[in-house]
Motif scaffolding. Structure first.
Motif, PDB file in Angstrom:
ATOM      1  N   MET A   1      -2.048  30.250  84.932  1.00  3.69           N
ATOM      2  CA  MET A   1      -2.318  28.861  85.320  1.00  3.69           C
ATOM      3  C   MET A   1      -1.191  27.971  84.799  1.00  3.69           C
ATOM      4  N   ASP A   2      -0.509  27.299  85.704  1.00  2.00           N
ATOM      5  CA  ASP A   2       0.696  26.544  85.358  1.00  2.00           C
ATOM      6  C   ASP A   2       0.353  25.136  84.896  1.00  2.00           C
ATOM      7  N   THR A   3      -0.304  25.038  83.739  1.00  2.00           N
ATOM      8  CA  THR A   3      -0.621  23.735  83.166  1.00  2.00           C
ATOM      9  C   THR A   3       0.445  23.370  82.142  1.00  2.00           C
ATOM     10  N   GLU A   4       0.486  22.104  81.768  1.00  2.00           N
ATOM     11  CA  GLU A   4       1.457  21.653  80.769  1.00  2.00           C
ATOM     12  C   GLU A   4       1.282  22.425  79.459  1.00  2.00           C
ATOM     13  N   LYS A   5       0.024  22.639  79.071  1.00  2.00           N
ATOM     14  CA  LYS A   5      -0.250  23.349  77.820  1.00  2.00           C
ATOM     15  C   LYS A   5       0.240  24.791  77.878  1.00  2.00           C
ATOM     16  N   SER A   6      -0.005  25.463  79.007  1.00  2.00           N
ATOM     17  CA  SER A   6       0.417  26.858  79.117  1.00  2.00           C
ATOM     18  C   SER A   6       1.941  26.971  79.149  1.00  2.00           C
ATOM     19  N   ARG A   7       2.610  25.971  79.717  1.00  2.00           N
ATOM     20  CA  ARG A   7       4.077  25.983  79.763  1.00  2.00           C
ATOM     21  C   ARG A   7       4.652  25.750  78.366  1.00  2.00           C
ATOM     22  N   GLU A   9       3.208  26.639  75.609  1.00  2.00           N
ATOM     23  CA  GLU A   9       2.983  27.905  74.908  1.00  2.00           C
ATOM     24  C   GLU A   9       3.989  28.958  75.340  1.00  2.00           C
ATOM     25  N   LEU A  10       4.346  28.935  76.629  1.00  2.00           N
ATOM     26  CA  LEU A  10       5.339  29.881  77.134  1.00  2.00           C
ATOM     27  C   LEU A  10       6.677  29.666  76.435  1.00  2.00           C
ATOM     28  N   ASN A  11       7.089  28.405  76.310  1.00  4.98           N
ATOM     29  CA  ASN A  11       8.329  28.085  75.596  1.00  4.98           C
ATOM     30  C   ASN A  11       8.270  28.569  74.147  1.00  4.98           C
ATOM     31  N   VAL A  26      17.753  28.454  70.659  1.00  8.93           N
ATOM     32  CA  VAL A  26      17.298  28.773  72.014  1.00  8.93           C
ATOM     33  C   VAL A  26      17.136  27.465  72.784  1.00  8.93           C
ATOM     34  N   TYR A  27      17.607  27.445  74.022  1.00  2.00           N
ATOM     35  CA  TYR A  27      17.431  26.292  74.909  1.00  2.00           C
ATOM     36  C   TYR A  27      16.888  26.788  76.251  1.00  2.00           C
ATOM     37  N   PHE A  28      16.020  25.995  76.837  1.00  2.00           N
ATOM     38  CA  PHE A  28      15.509  26.274  78.175  1.00  2.00           C
ATOM     39  C   PHE A  28      16.091  25.201  79.090  1.00  2.00           C
ATOM     40  N   VAL A  29      17.002  25.596  79.950  1.00  2.00           N
ATOM     41  CA  VAL A  29      17.865  24.649  80.654  1.00  2.00           C
ATOM     42  C   VAL A  29      17.563  24.610  82.151  1.00  2.00           C
ATOM     43  N   ASP A  30      17.397  23.412  82.670  1.00  2.00           N
ATOM     44  CA  ASP A  30      17.225  23.214  84.116  1.00  2.00           C
ATOM     45  C   ASP A  30      18.571  23.421  84.809  1.00  2.00           C
ATOM     46  N   ILE A  31      18.628  24.390  85.720  1.00  2.00           N
ATOM     47  CA  ILE A  31      19.870  24.644  86.462  1.00  2.00           C
ATOM     48  C   ILE A  31      19.633  24.508  87.968  1.00  2.00           C
ATOM     49  N   VAL A 139      19.657  34.239  80.116  1.00  5.07           N
ATOM     50  CA  VAL A 139      18.904  34.870  81.200  1.00  5.07           C
ATOM     51  C   VAL A 139      18.608  33.791  82.223  1.00  5.07           C
ATOM     52  N   LEU A 140      18.856  34.068  83.488  1.00  3.80           N
ATOM     53  CA  LEU A 140      18.453  33.160  84.560  1.00  3.80           C
ATOM     54  C   LEU A 140      17.096  33.629  85.061  1.00  3.80           C
ATOM     55  N   THR A 141      16.162  32.704  85.207  1.00  7.71           N
ATOM     56  CA  THR A 141      14.785  33.103  85.492  1.00  7.71           C
ATOM     57  C   THR A 141      14.049  32.077  86.346  1.00  7.71           C
ATOM     58  N   SER A 142      12.963  32.545  86.954  1.00  8.63           N
ATOM     59  CA  SER A 142      12.065  31.657  87.698  1.00  8.63           C
ATOM     60  C   SER A 142      10.828  31.317  86.875  1.00  8.63           C
ATOM     61  N   ALA A 143      10.770  31.797  85.633  1.00  6.21           N
ATOM     62  CA  ALA A 143       9.615  31.517  84.766  1.00  6.21           C
ATOM     63  C   ALA A 143       9.444  30.006  84.599  1.00  6.21           C
ATOM     64  N   PRO A 144       8.198  29.518  84.579  1.00  7.47           N
ATOM     65  CA  PRO A 144       7.956  28.074  84.552  1.00  7.47           C
ATOM     66  C   PRO A 144       8.094  27.431  83.171  1.00  7.47           C
ATOM     67  N   PHE A 145       9.231  27.656  82.533  1.00  5.19           N
ATOM     68  CA  PHE A 145       9.478  27.029  81.239  1.00  5.19           C
ATOM     69  C   PHE A 145       9.632  25.518  81.397  1.00  5.19           C
ATOM     70  N   ILE A 146       9.314  24.787  80.363  1.00  2.00           N
ATOM     71  CA  ILE A 146       9.657  23.369  80.299  1.00  2.00           C
ATOM     72  C   ILE A 146      11.137  23.302  79.970  1.00  2.00           C
ATOM     73  N   THR A 147      11.914  22.659  80.821  1.00  2.00           N
ATOM     74  CA  THR A 147      13.369  22.701  80.690  1.00  2.00           C
ATOM     75  C   THR A 147      13.964  21.336  80.362  1.00  2.00           C
ATOM     76  N   THR A 148      15.199  21.388  79.912  1.00  2.00           N
ATOM     77  CA  THR A 148      15.958  20.179  79.628  1.00  2.00           C
ATOM     78  C   THR A 148      17.226  20.183  80.465  1.00  2.00           C
ATOM     79  N   SER A 149      17.776  19.022  80.730  1.00  2.00           N
ATOM     80  CA  SER A 149      19.048  18.930  81.441  1.00  2.00           C
ATOM     81  C   SER A 149      19.794  17.703  80.941  1.00  2.00           C
ATOM     82  N   GLU A 150      20.937  17.943  80.334  1.00  4.06           N
ATOM     83  CA  GLU A 150      21.751  16.867  79.775  1.00  4.06           C
ATOM     84  C   GLU A 150      23.019  16.677  80.604  1.00  4.06           C
TER      85      GLU A 150
END
Length: 210
Positions: A1-7, A9-11, A26-31, A139-150
Protein backbone atom coordinates in the motif's frame (compact mmCIF):
# COMPACT_ATOMS: atom_id res chain seq x y z
CA UNK A 1 0.00 0.00 0.00
CA UNK A 2 1.65 3.20 -1.23
CA UNK A 3 0.86 5.49 1.70
CA UNK A 4 3.11 8.27 2.98
CA UNK A 5 3.82 6.23 6.12
CA UNK A 6 4.77 3.10 4.19
CA UNK A 7 7.07 5.14 1.91
CA UNK A 8 8.81 6.69 4.94
CA UNK A 9 9.33 3.19 6.33
CA UNK A 10 10.66 2.03 2.97
CA UNK A 11 13.27 4.81 3.03
CA UNK A 12 14.26 4.03 6.62
CA UNK A 13 14.54 0.30 5.95
CA UNK A 14 16.78 0.70 2.93
CA UNK A 15 18.90 3.45 4.44
CA UNK A 16 19.63 1.14 7.36
CA UNK A 17 20.40 -1.81 5.09
CA UNK A 18 22.82 0.22 3.01
CA UNK A 19 24.58 1.84 5.96
CA UNK A 20 24.81 -1.50 7.76
CA UNK A 21 26.63 -2.76 4.65
CA UNK A 22 29.33 -0.11 5.05
CA UNK A 23 28.09 3.08 3.37
CA UNK A 24 28.56 6.42 5.15
CA UNK A 25 25.60 8.16 3.49
CA UNK A 26 22.48 7.39 1.46
CA UNK A 27 20.29 9.62 -0.72
CA UNK A 28 17.06 8.83 -2.54
CA UNK A 29 17.13 11.04 -5.61
CA UNK A 30 14.37 12.01 -8.04
CA UNK A 31 15.69 11.46 -11.57
CA UNK A 32 12.37 11.63 -13.39
CA UNK A 33 13.48 14.81 -15.20
CA UNK A 34 16.10 12.92 -17.20
CA UNK A 35 15.41 11.25 -20.57
CA UNK A 36 14.29 7.63 -20.31
CA UNK A 37 17.16 6.54 -22.51
CA UNK A 38 19.52 7.72 -19.76
CA UNK A 39 17.72 5.97 -16.91
CA UNK A 40 16.10 2.96 -18.57
CA UNK A 41 12.80 4.48 -17.48
CA UNK A 42 13.52 4.47 -13.74
CA UNK A 43 12.50 7.50 -11.69
CA UNK A 44 14.67 7.12 -8.59
CA UNK A 45 18.39 6.77 -7.95
CA UNK A 46 19.43 5.31 -4.62
CA UNK A 47 22.83 6.96 -4.23
CA UNK A 48 25.26 5.91 -1.52
CA UNK A 49 28.94 6.16 -0.81
CA UNK A 50 31.84 5.71 1.52
CA UNK A 51 34.59 8.14 2.44
CA UNK A 52 38.22 7.14 2.10
CA UNK A 53 40.03 7.06 5.43
CA UNK A 54 41.86 10.12 6.69
CA UNK A 55 44.95 7.96 7.20
CA UNK A 56 44.96 6.88 3.56
CA UNK A 57 44.57 10.44 2.26
CA UNK A 58 47.27 11.67 4.64
CA UNK A 59 49.68 8.98 3.43
CA UNK A 60 49.13 9.96 -0.20
CA UNK A 61 49.50 13.64 0.60
CA UNK A 62 52.84 12.92 2.29
CA UNK A 63 54.05 11.25 -0.90
CA UNK A 64 54.20 7.80 0.71
CA UNK A 65 52.97 4.46 -0.58
CA UNK A 66 49.79 3.31 1.22
CA UNK A 67 49.68 -0.26 2.53
CA UNK A 68 46.27 -0.86 0.96
CA UNK A 69 44.75 0.00 -2.41
CA UNK A 70 41.90 1.78 -0.68
CA UNK A 71 40.50 3.61 -3.70
CA UNK A 72 40.30 0.43 -5.77
CA UNK A 73 38.94 -1.67 -2.90
CA UNK A 74 36.31 0.88 -1.86
CA UNK A 75 35.19 1.50 -5.43
CA UNK A 76 34.87 -2.26 -5.98
CA UNK A 77 32.85 -2.61 -2.79
CA UNK A 78 30.44 0.16 -3.80
CA UNK A 79 29.99 -1.48 -7.21
CA UNK A 80 29.34 -4.83 -5.55
CA UNK A 81 26.77 -3.30 -3.20
CA UNK A 82 25.03 -1.66 -6.16
CA UNK A 83 24.53 -5.05 -7.80
CA UNK A 84 23.44 -6.63 -4.51
CA UNK A 85 20.86 -3.95 -3.70
CA UNK A 86 19.47 -3.93 -7.25
CA UNK A 87 18.90 -7.68 -6.97
CA UNK A 88 17.27 -7.25 -3.55
CA UNK A 89 14.92 -4.55 -4.83
CA UNK A 90 14.07 -6.70 -7.85
CA UNK A 91 13.24 -9.58 -5.47
CA UNK A 92 10.81 -7.26 -3.68
CA UNK A 93 9.04 -6.54 -6.98
CA UNK A 94 10.63 -3.24 -8.01
CA UNK A 95 12.31 -2.85 -11.39
CA UNK A 96 15.93 -1.96 -10.53
CA UNK A 97 19.32 -1.86 -12.23
CA UNK A 98 22.88 -1.27 -11.08
CA UNK A 99 24.37 -1.27 -14.57
CA UNK A 100 22.44 0.17 -17.47
CA UNK A 101 22.09 -1.95 -20.59
CA UNK A 102 21.66 1.19 -22.69
CA UNK A 103 22.43 4.81 -21.98
CA UNK A 104 24.66 6.28 -19.31
CA UNK A 105 23.77 7.86 -15.98
CA UNK A 106 26.91 8.82 -14.01
CA UNK A 107 27.12 8.65 -10.23
CA UNK A 108 28.05 12.34 -10.21
CA UNK A 109 24.81 13.26 -11.99
CA UNK A 110 22.81 11.65 -9.19
CA UNK A 111 25.08 13.24 -6.58
CA UNK A 112 24.49 16.72 -7.98
CA UNK A 113 20.72 16.19 -7.82
CA UNK A 114 21.12 14.90 -4.27
CA UNK A 115 22.81 18.17 -3.28
CA UNK A 116 25.85 16.20 -2.14
CA UNK A 117 28.41 18.53 -3.67
CA UNK A 118 29.71 20.27 -6.78
CA UNK A 119 32.06 19.39 -9.63
CA UNK A 120 35.55 20.78 -9.15
CA UNK A 121 38.24 21.72 -11.64
CA UNK A 122 39.61 18.21 -11.07
CA UNK A 123 36.39 16.78 -12.57
CA UNK A 124 35.65 15.13 -9.22
CA UNK A 125 32.65 15.53 -6.96
CA UNK A 126 33.63 17.87 -4.12
CA UNK A 127 31.60 17.43 -0.94
CA UNK A 128 31.45 19.74 2.06
CA UNK A 129 32.15 16.96 4.59
CA UNK A 130 34.64 14.70 2.80
CA UNK A 131 36.09 16.82 0.04
CA UNK A 132 36.78 14.63 -3.00
CA UNK A 133 37.56 11.57 -0.90
CA UNK A 134 34.38 9.60 -1.61
CA UNK A 135 33.59 6.51 -3.64
CA UNK A 136 30.00 6.27 -4.88
CA UNK A 137 27.52 3.56 -5.78
CA UNK A 138 23.94 3.72 -6.99
CA UNK A 139 20.88 1.77 -8.03
CA UNK A 140 18.23 3.07 -10.43
CA UNK A 141 14.82 1.83 -9.36
CA UNK A 142 11.05 2.16 -9.67
CA UNK A 143 10.59 1.59 -5.92
CA UNK A 144 8.31 4.27 -4.42
CA UNK A 145 10.91 5.93 -2.21
CA UNK A 146 10.40 9.47 -0.99
CA UNK A 147 12.93 11.34 -3.10
CA UNK A 148 14.75 14.64 -3.15
CA UNK A 149 15.86 16.78 -6.08
CA UNK A 150 18.23 19.72 -5.73
CA UNK A 151 19.43 22.25 -8.27
CA UNK A 152 23.09 21.36 -8.97
CA UNK A 153 25.39 23.45 -6.81
CA UNK A 154 27.63 26.03 -8.39
CA UNK A 155 31.36 25.21 -8.16
CA UNK A 156 33.09 26.89 -5.21
CA UNK A 157 36.61 26.67 -6.66
CA UNK A 158 36.66 30.32 -7.74
CA UNK A 159 40.30 31.29 -8.38
CA UNK A 160 41.74 28.15 -6.78
CA UNK A 161 43.92 26.13 -9.18
CA UNK A 162 45.67 23.82 -6.71
CA UNK A 163 44.44 20.65 -8.41
CA UNK A 164 45.52 21.97 -11.82
CA UNK A 165 48.94 22.98 -10.50
CA UNK A 166 49.71 19.62 -8.86
CA UNK A 167 48.73 17.66 -11.97
CA UNK A 168 52.16 16.77 -13.36
CA UNK A 169 50.71 15.20 -16.52
CA UNK A 170 48.81 18.42 -17.32
CA UNK A 171 45.58 16.48 -17.73
CA UNK A 172 43.49 19.18 -16.04
CA UNK A 173 42.60 22.20 -18.15
CA UNK A 174 41.46 24.58 -15.38
CA UNK A 175 37.89 24.82 -16.65
CA UNK A 176 35.14 25.71 -14.18
CA UNK A 177 32.21 23.32 -14.47
CA UNK A 178 28.72 24.37 -15.52
CA UNK A 179 25.62 22.40 -16.46
CA UNK A 180 26.65 22.57 -20.12
CA UNK A 181 30.34 21.72 -19.62
CA UNK A 182 31.58 18.46 -21.08
CA UNK A 183 34.14 16.23 -19.38
CA UNK A 184 36.53 16.81 -22.27
CA UNK A 185 36.57 20.53 -21.47
CA UNK A 186 37.83 19.81 -17.94
CA UNK A 187 40.21 16.88 -18.33
CA UNK A 188 42.25 15.15 -21.02
CA UNK A 189 41.55 11.61 -19.84
CA UNK A 190 44.34 9.93 -21.83
CA UNK A 191 46.87 12.11 -19.99
CA UNK A 192 45.51 11.30 -16.52
CA UNK A 193 47.82 8.93 -14.60
CA UNK A 194 45.41 8.37 -11.67
CA UNK A 195 48.00 9.71 -9.25
CA UNK A 196 45.15 11.10 -7.08
CA UNK A 197 47.02 14.33 -6.29
CA UNK A 198 44.07 16.40 -7.51
CA UNK A 199 41.94 14.57 -4.95
CA UNK A 200 44.21 14.76 -1.91
CA UNK A 201 45.42 18.33 -2.40
CA UNK A 202 41.94 19.82 -2.91
CA UNK A 203 41.36 22.28 -0.01
CA UNK A 204 38.05 20.56 0.77
CA UNK A 205 39.81 17.20 1.14
CA UNK A 206 42.52 18.85 3.24
CA UNK A 207 39.81 20.19 5.55
CA UNK A 208 38.34 16.67 5.88
CA UNK A 209 41.59 15.12 7.10
CA UNK A 210 42.47 17.91 9.55
Amino acid sequence: MDTEKSRIELNKTWEKRIKDSGADFVYFVDISMFPQEMTDGHNCAVLFGKALSKEYIGTLKAGLEPKRKEVFNTERKMDSLSVKFAEMLEAEGYSSVAKLKTGRFPHKTAALRAGLGFIGKNNLLVTEKYGCAVMLGKVLTSAPFITTSETPKEPQCRDCTICVNVCQSKALLGKTWSITTTREEIIVRKQCTLCLKCMVFCPYTAKYIE
